[in-house]
Enzyme design. Structure first.
Site, PDB file in Angstrom:
ATOM      1  N   TYR A  79       0.876  -1.347   0.202  1.00  0.00           N
ATOM      2  CA  TYR A  79       0.080  -0.345  -0.046  1.00  0.00           C
ATOM      3  C   TYR A  79       0.737   0.871   0.163  1.00  0.00           C
ATOM      4  CZ  TYR A  79      -4.249   2.898   1.379  1.00  0.00           C
ATOM      5  OH  TYR A  79      -5.287   3.917   1.409  1.00  0.00           O
ATOM      6  N   ALA A 201     -19.070  -2.571   1.870  1.00  0.00           N
ATOM      7  CA  ALA A 201     -19.128  -2.099   2.311  1.00  0.00           C
ATOM      8  C   ALA A 201     -19.892  -0.472   2.076  1.00  0.00           C
ATOM      9  CB  ALA A 201     -18.234  -1.781   3.739  1.00  0.00           C
ATOM     10  N   VAL A 202     -18.351   0.002   0.828  1.00  0.00           N
ATOM     11  CA  VAL A 202     -18.211   1.706   0.227  1.00  0.00           C
ATOM     12  C   VAL A 202     -20.023   1.589  -0.518  1.00  0.00           C
ATOM     13  CG1 VAL A 202     -17.022   3.409  -1.640  1.00  0.00           C
ATOM     14  CG2 VAL A 202     -15.983   1.468  -0.005  1.00  0.00           C
ATOM     15  N   PHE A 322      -9.889   7.266  -8.123  1.00  0.00           N
ATOM     16  CA  PHE A 322     -10.100   7.855  -6.343  1.00  0.00           C
ATOM     17  C   PHE A 322      -9.637   7.374  -4.962  1.00  0.00           C
ATOM     18  CE2 PHE A 322     -12.583   8.168  -2.487  1.00  0.00           C
ATOM     19  CZ  PHE A 322     -13.117   9.203  -2.715  1.00  0.00           C
ATOM     20  N   VAL A 324      -9.375   8.368  -1.324  1.00  0.00           N
ATOM     21  CA  VAL A 324      -9.706   9.121  -0.226  1.00  0.00           C
ATOM     22  C   VAL A 324      -8.494   9.780   0.565  1.00  0.00           C
ATOM     23  CG1 VAL A 324     -10.688   7.450   1.672  1.00  0.00           C
ATOM     24  CG2 VAL A 324     -11.578   9.704   1.146  1.00  0.00           C
TER      25      VAL A 324
END
Ligand SMILES: NC(=O)c1ccc[n+]([C@@H]2O[C@H](COP(=O)([O-])OP(=O)(O)OC[C@H]3O[C@@H](n4cnc5c(N)ncnc54)[C@H](OP(=O)(O)O)[C@@H]3O)[C@@H](O)[C@H]2O)c1
Length: 386
Positions: A79, A201-202, A322, A324
């Site tokens: 990540y 969830a998103v 995208f 966040v």
């Protein structure tokens, strides 16, 4: 010294000890090298002096923290955003604490703390704080206040935040809200967005928020034995206008059905949200109207995003990413505003939290709880509560 490593003989204990001047014996789940969480996570025990809190600092106890896909990727070392590894907690090797989201309650404040009082709730202001721990000593700036249930009620809210709502507020609901509002103007009552991972969830936040904003949605899900009950849940409980399977998403024959839905509202599918990749992403991109935008925010299938050339040339589709973390790191005001909106929807019972499988920490070995959380995360979002 306000934080110090606990003596090995006291490693197994998790208690507020009065023995050493009101020292809290805290546990954190740390990693000093990257790899599979089961191999590299361990528990580090350290003490926080709750009666001698430095000026401008607060002591917090954790109420809950989830295991998100990105937390796992961070431990694996794949990540891009990584916490700094250091020895500030007294670890023998430079280490980082796992986890990025979590809800905390303030249990002690130092001098000159103006934003917080004991009993307030807070979440980390930025990523990489390290939320997989029982307690933390933090500076005032490292935390952002959330209303606790009494404060929500006093302010006229129908209800206070639950631990699940507070502990999972800063990634998934914000992601859904920002993807729907920050890039494309969608006309309420008319326009549509399409998303894969509709059961994530998103995805559930996106369909609910879409409904709150008056935007129609198509959620693409994987086929399964209990498909009918999933469709019912996504439509009736999570605001999806239509739910289709991956097979329907990839079928030419099904295309006219989608066109028919969109024609009925007199709008267009202007936005596609992709967290799967592969053929699934190609299918959702094909449904975009001219000049539409596809935002890729995840890669659950581990397959690349392949878009037909004709979509670019003849429909002028834009494909963009995208993240966040990137969007909000340079824009604290946007984060504040977005958080306030999500809190208000929760307090007014307009937004439902995506369910988590909750496991309460029993005071034994914290790393074992998060390792199990990682192992179980394929069967649903895992939340460790305290
Ligand atoms: N870029 C950002 O800023 C950002 C922010 C938040 C989340 N994310 C990413 O968004 C994604 C979803 O996160 P989440 O927390 O909402 O996840 P989640 O609740 O754990 O849900 C994961 C979803 O992925 C689906 N899935 C898994 N493997 C799949 C495959 N091979 N093909 C198709 N679907 C598959 C699952 O489908 P089933 O329901 O069929 O099991 C499930 O709906 C993750 O990749 C996460 O890293 C990115």
């Amino acid at each position: 010294m306000f934080v110090r490593s606990a003596k090995p003989s006291r490693l197994a204990s998790y208690s507020i000890s009065l023995q050493f001047r009101n020292m809290i014996t805290a546990q954190a789940v740390v990693f000093s090298k990257h790899g599979e969480p089961k191999d590299v996570l361990s528990t580090h025990t350290y003490e926080i002096d709750e009666k001698n809190v430095p000026a401008g600092s607060i002591v917090v106890k954790t109420l809950g923290s989830p295991v998100n896909p990105s937390d796992i990727n961070q431990v694996q070392g794949v990540y891009p955003s990584q916490p700094e590894k250091n020895t500030s907690l007294g670890t023998s090797e430079p280490s980082a604490v796992g986890g990025n989201e979590g809800l905390f309650e303030i249990i002690a404040v130092g001098d000159n703390v103006s934003k917080f009082s004991v009993g307030d709730w807070c979440i980390p202001t930025n990523v990489n704080f390290g939320t997989w721990r029982t307690h933390a000593l933090a500076t005032e700036a490292q935390m952002t206040k959330l209303p606790n249930p009494e404060q929500s009620k006093a302010a006229g809210g129908k209800k206070g935040l639950t631990i699940n709502e507070g502990a999972t507020i800063s990634v998934n609901p914000l992601t859904a809200y920002l993807m729907l509002t920050h890039y494309v103007k969608l006309t309420p009552g008319k326009d549509w967005f399409i998303q894969n991972g509709g059961n994530s969830a998103v995805g559930k936040y996106a369909s609910q928020i879409g409904k709150l904003l008056g935007i129609n949605s198509i959620s693409v899900v994987r086929d399964r034995d209990d498909l009918d009950s999933l469709i019912k849940d996504l439509k009736e409980e999570n605001g999806a206008t239509q739910v289709i399977t991956e097979e329907q998403n990839g079928s030419k024959e099904f295309g006219p059905t989608v066109k028919g839905w969109v024609k009925e509202t007199g709008g267009e599918i202007k936005l596609a949200l992709n967290c799967v990749g592969g053929k699934n992403a190609t299918g959702v991109a094909r449904k975009l109207s001219n000049d539409g935008l596809m935002l890729t925010y995840g890669g659950m299938s581990m397959q690349p995003v392949i878009l037909p050339t004709s979509l670019h040339i003849f429909k002028n589709i834009t494909s963009s990413g995208f993240w966040v973390t990137k969007l909000l790191s340079g824009n604290p005001e946007l984060k504040k505003k977005t958080l306030a909106q999500i809190v208000q929807w929760y307090e007014n019972e307009e937004l439902k939290v995506a369910p988590s499988q909750e496991t309460k920490f029993d005071g034994s070995d914290l790393a074992e709880f998060y390792k199990r959380g990682v192992a179980n995360s394929k069967s649903g979002k895992q939340l460790i509560t305290y």
